[in-house]
Design a protein around this motif. Structure first.
Motif, short mmCIF file in Angstrom:
data_model
loop_
_atom_site.label_atom_id
_atom_site.label_comp_id
_atom_site.label_asym_id
_atom_site.label_seq_id
_atom_site.Cartn_x
_atom_site.Cartn_y
_atom_site.Cartn_z
N HIS A 186 0.82 -1.21 0.00
CA HIS A 186 0.00 0.00 0.00
C HIS A 186 0.86 1.27 0.00
N PHE A 187 1.99 1.25 0.69
CA PHE A 187 2.89 2.40 0.64
C PHE A 187 3.39 2.62 -0.78
N ARG A 188 3.78 1.56 -1.45
CA ARG A 188 4.28 1.69 -2.82
C ARG A 188 3.20 2.24 -3.74
N ALA A 189 1.95 1.82 -3.52
CA ALA A 189 0.85 2.31 -4.35
C ALA A 189 0.61 3.80 -4.14
N HIS A 190 1.07 4.33 -3.01
CA HIS A 190 0.89 5.76 -2.71
C HIS A 190 1.81 6.62 -3.57
N GLY A 191 2.90 6.05 -4.08
CA GLY A 191 3.82 6.80 -4.92
C GLY A 191 5.21 6.87 -4.31
N GLY A 192 6.15 7.37 -5.08
CA GLY A 192 7.53 7.44 -4.64
C GLY A 192 8.29 6.16 -4.96
N GLN A 193 9.59 6.18 -4.66
CA GLN A 193 10.47 5.03 -4.86
C GLN A 193 10.77 4.42 -3.49
N TRP A 194 10.42 3.15 -3.30
CA TRP A 194 10.51 2.53 -1.99
C TRP A 194 11.54 1.41 -1.95
N VAL A 195 12.22 1.32 -0.81
CA VAL A 195 13.12 0.22 -0.48
C VAL A 195 12.63 -0.35 0.84
N TRP A 196 12.77 -1.68 1.00
CA TRP A 196 12.19 -2.37 2.15
C TRP A 196 13.25 -2.97 3.06
N GLY A 197 12.99 -2.93 4.37
CA GLY A 197 13.88 -3.58 5.33
C GLY A 197 13.08 -4.14 6.48
N ASP A 198 13.61 -5.19 7.10
CA ASP A 198 12.97 -5.78 8.28
C ASP A 198 14.04 -6.20 9.27
N VAL A 199 13.89 -5.79 10.53
CA VAL A 199 14.88 -6.08 11.55
C VAL A 199 14.83 -7.54 11.99
N ALA A 200 13.62 -8.09 12.10
CA ALA A 200 13.48 -9.48 12.56
C ALA A 200 13.92 -10.47 11.49
N GLY A 201 13.80 -10.11 10.23
CA GLY A 201 14.22 -11.00 9.14
C GLY A 201 13.31 -12.18 8.93
N GLU A 202 12.03 -12.05 9.30
CA GLU A 202 11.08 -13.16 9.16
C GLU A 202 10.25 -12.98 7.89
N ASN A 203 9.95 -14.09 7.24
CA ASN A 203 9.05 -14.11 6.09
C ASN A 203 9.50 -13.18 4.96
N LEU A 204 10.80 -13.00 4.82
CA LEU A 204 11.29 -12.11 3.78
C LEU A 204 10.94 -12.61 2.39
N ALA A 205 11.00 -13.93 2.19
CA ALA A 205 10.72 -14.48 0.86
C ALA A 205 9.27 -14.27 0.47
N GLU A 206 8.33 -14.51 1.43
CA GLU A 206 6.92 -14.32 1.12
C GLU A 206 6.60 -12.84 0.88
#
Length: 278
Positions: free
Chosen positions: A57-77
């Motif tokens: 939903h953030f990506r649909a709002h516009g702009g160029q997005w990069v993603w990160g997660d501290v826990a590192g869970e479910n990254l593939a999904e």
């Protein structure tokens, strides 16, 4: 995996989001702080309780997005939903260049950290001068009725995988000031009735459904992967049937003041040419 016979072309993560009262409020509140995305560069960082729907939903709002997660869970999904990688982020070192982003959004990360300063300093490092940091955390105020009920029922911070109950707005502002930011605004979301519904759902998942697991001491308080959702599919279908009524109950939050928010947001600037003039 599909979670509903309706709109079967939609990924399960987005179907779940459509029935998550608190996540919808979270997205709406955060997008108000993001504002017009334009062609800005954004980084979104989460900490485990995320299946990728918020990212979508953030990506649909516009702009160029990069993603990160501290826990590192479910990254593939999560990456499968988004069609692009989600980075594993160490709390004290992000895999991104200095001054890479115009805006960094941190969702429910700080409460997982015993020391929030290394993470906040990394937020500042990857931001450009005058860049914006938007940080959301649970409201840790022990006077909040929802918190008192939650803790009395045994839903203590450790059950959620938290190192602390959360922050009040002044506490979060102070942490960000210590890290070198200039706070410029604050807000929140999820008042008593929405929080009570969320509490009942989480209580059922942790203390009823997850008792079948060998290790359910802490961590996610709701299904965050397709395998977990499949395990508890019947319970989720029951919740889906009750959702229209629960949504009506949550609207009672409008009768409550903003001071009753059970999640808080602080937005701040990295000092630069413009920020230094404020």
């Amino acid at each position: 995996m599909q979670v509903s016979s309706a709109n079967t072309s939609q990924p399960w993560q987005l179907q779940m989001f459509r029935r998550s009262l608190k996540k919808q409020l979270k997205l709406d509140a955060l997008l108000k702080f993001v504002g017009d995305a334009g062609d800005k560069d954004f980084l979104l960082i989460t900490c485990g309780d995320n299946n990728g729907a918020l990212n979508w939903h953030f990506r649909a709002h516009g702009g160029q997005w990069v993603w990160g997660d501290v826990a590192g869970e479910n990254l593939a999904e999560m990456g499968g939903l988004l069609g692009e990688p989600v980075n594993r982020v160490e709390q004290d070192h992000f895999p991104f260049a200095d001054a890479q982003f115009d805006c960094v959004v941190s969702i429910d990360v700080l409460e997982h950290l015993a020391d929030d300063q290394p993470f906040l300093h990394e937020l500042g490092r990857v931001l450009r001068p005058d860049g914006q940091a938007i940080v959301t955390v649970p409201n840790g105020d022990p006077k909040l009725l929802a918190n008192r009920i939650k803790w009395r029922l045994g839903m203590t911070p450790d059950v959620y995988g938290h190192a602390r109950p959360g922050y009040t707005v002044p506490e979060l502002r102070e942490s960000m000031v210590q890290a070198g930011f200039v706070p410029v605004g604050n807000g929140g979301y999820s008042r008593f009735f929405t929080e009570l519904i969320e509490l009942l759902v989480n209580f059922g998942y942790v203390f009823v459904l997850s008792r079948k697991k060998e290790d359910s001491a802490s961590g996610p308080i709701a299904p965050t992967s397709s395998s977990e959702l499949k395990t508890h599919g019947a319970a989720y279908r029951l919740y889906s049937l009750a959702y229209p009524i629960l949504r009506l109950v949550s609207k009672l939050d409008r009768l409550l003041p903003a001071s009753a928010n059970n999640a808080v947001i602080v937005t701040a600037l990295k000092p630069g040419t413009e920020a230094s003039k404020r």
